[in-house]
Design an enzyme around this catalytic site. Structure first.
Site, PDB file in Angstrom:
ATOM      1  N   TYR A  58      -9.215   5.471   7.363  1.00 23.24           N
ATOM      2  CA  TYR A  58      -9.385   5.807   8.782  1.00 23.24           C
ATOM      3  C   TYR A  58     -10.385   6.956   8.838  1.00 23.24           C
ATOM      4  O   TYR A  58     -10.109   8.025   8.291  1.00 23.24           O
ATOM      5  CB  TYR A  58      -8.062   6.280   9.389  1.00 23.24           C
ATOM      6  CG  TYR A  58      -6.999   5.211   9.520  1.00 23.24           C
ATOM      7  CD1 TYR A  58      -6.164   4.871   8.456  1.00 23.24           C
ATOM      8  CD2 TYR A  58      -6.798   4.555  10.744  1.00 23.24           C
ATOM      9  CE1 TYR A  58      -5.176   3.904   8.592  1.00 23.24           C
ATOM     10  CE2 TYR A  58      -5.808   3.585  10.888  1.00 23.24           C
ATOM     11  CZ  TYR A  58      -5.008   3.268   9.808  1.00 23.24           C
ATOM     12  OH  TYR A  58      -4.030   2.317   9.947  1.00 23.24           O
ATOM     13  N   PRO A  79      -4.299   0.566  18.623  1.00 25.79           N
ATOM     14  CA  PRO A  79      -4.027   0.038  17.279  1.00 25.79           C
ATOM     15  C   PRO A  79      -4.113   1.059  16.149  1.00 25.79           C
ATOM     16  O   PRO A  79      -3.750   0.751  15.012  1.00 25.79           O
ATOM     17  CB  PRO A  79      -5.106  -1.041  17.097  1.00 25.79           C
ATOM     18  CG  PRO A  79      -6.180  -0.710  18.076  1.00 25.79           C
ATOM     19  CD  PRO A  79      -5.524  -0.010  19.212  1.00 25.79           C
ATOM     20  N   HIS A  92       0.836  -1.203   0.000  1.00 26.68           N
ATOM     21  CA  HIS A  92       0.000   0.000   0.000  1.00 26.68           C
ATOM     22  C   HIS A  92       0.869   1.251   0.000  1.00 26.68           C
ATOM     23  O   HIS A  92       1.619   1.486   0.933  1.00 26.68           O
ATOM     24  CB  HIS A  92      -0.922  -0.001   1.225  1.00 26.68           C
ATOM     25  CG  HIS A  92      -2.104  -0.908   1.066  1.00 26.68           C
ATOM     26  ND1 HIS A  92      -3.252  -0.791   1.804  1.00 26.68           N
ATOM     27  CD2 HIS A  92      -2.311  -1.949   0.215  1.00 26.68           C
ATOM     28  CE1 HIS A  92      -4.115  -1.712   1.415  1.00 26.68           C
ATOM     29  NE2 HIS A  92      -3.572  -2.443   0.466  1.00 26.68           N
ATOM     30  N   LYS A 144       1.049  -0.009  14.985  1.00 24.13           N
ATOM     31  CA  LYS A 144       2.453  -0.101  15.395  1.00 24.13           C
ATOM     32  C   LYS A 144       2.800  -1.300  16.283  1.00 24.13           C
ATOM     33  O   LYS A 144       3.985  -1.627  16.446  1.00 24.13           O
ATOM     34  CB  LYS A 144       2.858   1.175  16.164  1.00 24.13           C
ATOM     35  CG  LYS A 144       2.914   2.405  15.299  1.00 24.13           C
ATOM     36  CD  LYS A 144       4.157   2.405  14.432  1.00 24.13           C
ATOM     37  CE  LYS A 144       4.102   3.405  13.308  1.00 24.13           C
ATOM     38  NZ  LYS A 144       4.128   2.819  11.972  1.00 24.13           N
ATOM     39  N   TYR A 193       3.924   6.763   9.925  1.00 24.31           N
ATOM     40  CA  TYR A 193       3.112   5.599   9.571  1.00 24.31           C
ATOM     41  C   TYR A 193       3.957   4.493   8.922  1.00 24.31           C
ATOM     42  O   TYR A 193       3.778   3.320   9.235  1.00 24.31           O
ATOM     43  CB  TYR A 193       1.966   6.024   8.638  1.00 24.31           C
ATOM     44  CG  TYR A 193       0.895   4.957   8.497  1.00 24.31           C
ATOM     45  CD1 TYR A 193      -0.123   4.833   9.440  1.00 24.31           C
ATOM     46  CD2 TYR A 193       0.901   4.064   7.425  1.00 24.31           C
ATOM     47  CE1 TYR A 193      -1.101   3.851   9.330  1.00 24.31           C
ATOM     48  CE2 TYR A 193      -0.075   3.079   7.307  1.00 24.31           C
ATOM     49  CZ  TYR A 193      -1.071   2.979   8.260  1.00 24.31           C
ATOM     50  OH  TYR A 193      -2.034   1.998   8.147  1.00 24.31           O
TER      51      TYR A 193
END
Ligand code: RFL
Ligand code: PHB
Length: 393
Positions: free
Chosen positions: A201, A293, A73, A297, A384
């Protein structure tokens, strides 16, 4: 009394990966696990791997299926105010993340350990770690009705947040830092194609939602829920309705529903214990730290600890030097705290905290700022994909 070089408590990703890397460097270990092999392999958890974790798994000899089945991704989307904004990981970092389930990582590691003649003990009860303050640590456990004692040079506490290793350290020898969030995540797994080709998200007035996936035909979705929520109150139809309400319209329209094959609730917590070494015992992964979550990580931090510990043990057995072992805590914690900060921040920006309208406006302003600031996007992307590792001198 049986003997090994490193006694590893817990056959989660931390314990299995450490055992596998030590094996490849000629260091003997025994993995002692409370649950059955089927139970460990069936747990549904993380889904996103940083490139550093992928590299370590390749180094451990379990990269083949990962590299052929993972989904790479290059970005993910933030949903808010009924819009969707893409964070371009590749553009800002030159890097990407891999979607490959923790279940698969665990299976690959388990198969590799079994094929390599690894000593794995499942369904061990009453596990006790002793003597780690001195030169002769031991592990005692019950297995198939018999008491066993294992002498070792080092103990690796890879037994997760509820494990026995951290609890065996006197409270005066460590300091714990904790934040408990007033909500959880209700997650489902379903054999339906994902709503979007990247993760979404979503910040919504009804609460956070996340669209994730395991493959092109298997989706993983989460909605923020109350801590005292009961699974029975969430038949699939209610879950799908609530999920769609919390997503930007264009994403909601693409949600394909179907029967859930797993449904569970996880509380959210930030937790760190310092130090991570107690004499000859080292805490690894969730045994030493928990992140909510949101930043994906947890598993990656566990892999990062293993990376530092296995290198330190290899140095110790090759040269006799304890230089890297002595720096284990300090090196792990420096990076852990940055991931804690990121996970806390991302959780704070994306979730609904009580009915405070002011906080929600501040979140929306922060997300709006992000969409207008390339440096803010670069910072999010950098965290990220995973912060760099230090290099030992
Ligand atoms: P684990 O996986 O908890 O494994 C610990 C093992 O130790 C065993 N054990 C014992 N064995 C012997 N004696 C005892 N007394 C024992 N007590 C416990 C347990 O049975 C278990 O087998 O810890 P480890 O190996 O450090 O791995 C950590 C990861 O599992 C965890 O950080 C991640 O799952 C967190 N996480 C995520 N991480 C990511 O990097 N990306 C994600 O996308 C992501 N999503 C998630 C997550 C965790 C979630 N939940 C369920 C908390 C999503 C969710 C919903
Ligand atoms: C998951 O797929 O389970 C997942 C993905 C991203 C997260 C958390 C969980 O941030």
């Amino acid at each position: 009394m049986a003997r090994t070089q490193v006694a590893i408590i817990g056959a989660g990703p931390s314990g299995l990966l450490l055992s596998q890397l030590l094996h490849l460097h000629g260091i003997d270990s025994v993995v002692i696990e409370r649950q059955s092999r089927d139970y460990v392999e069936g747990r549904i958890r993380a889904g996103v791997l940083e490139q550093g974790s992928v590299d370590l798994l390749i180094k451990a000899g379990v990269g083949e299926r990962l590299l052929s089945e993972r989904l790479v991704h290059d970005g993910f989307a933030l949903g808010f105010a009924d819009r969707s904004f893409r964070i371009d990981l590749r553009r800002f970092t030159g890097d990407a993340v891999s979607v490959y389930g923790q279940t698969e990582v665990t299976k690959d590691l388990m198969d590799a350990r079994v094929a390599g003649g690894g000593k794995l003990i499942f369904e061990a009860t009453d596990v006790a770690v002793e003597g780690f303050d001195g030169e002769r640590p031991t592990v005692r456990y019950l297995h198939e009705g018999r008491l066993h004692e294992l002498a070792c040079d080092f103990i690796a506490g890879c037994d997760g947040y509820h494990g026995v290793c951290r609890r065996s350290v006197p409270a005066t020898a460590m300091q714990a830092f904790e934040r408990v969030y007033p909500f959880g995540w209700l997650g489902i797994l379903a054999d339906v194609p994902p709503a979007a080709h990247e993760l979404v998200y979503s910040n919504h007035a009804r609460g956070f939602a996340l669209c994730s996936m395991r493959s092109a035909t298997r989706s993983r979705y989460y909605v923020q829920c109350a801590l005292d929520e009961q699974l029975e109150a969430w038949p699939d139809s209610r879950f799908w309705d609530e999920l769609r309400l919390r997503l930007p319209a264009e994403v909601a329209q693409s949600v394909v529903t179907g029967p859930s094959i797993e449904k569970s609730i996880a509380p959210l917590r930030s937790f760190v214990v310092e130090p991570m070494r107690f004499g000859q015992m080292f805490l690894v992964g969730d045994a030493a730290h928990i992140v909510p979550p949101t930043g994906a990580k947890g598993l990656n931090l566990a892999a990062a600890d293993v990376r530092i510990l296995y290198q330190a043990l290899v140095e110790r057995y090759r040269t006799g030097s304890t230089g890297l072992l002595d720096r284990y805590s300090e090196r792990c914690l420096r990076r852990i705290w940055k991931a804690e900060r990121f996970s806390w921040w991302f959780t704070s920006v994306m979730h609904k905290f009580d009915d405070d309208a002011f906080s929600h406006r501040i979140q929306l302003a922060e997300l709006d700022y992000l969409t207008g600031s390339e440096s803010a996007q670069a910072s999010l992307a950098e965290n990220y994909v995973g912060l760099p590792f230090d290099t030992p001198p």
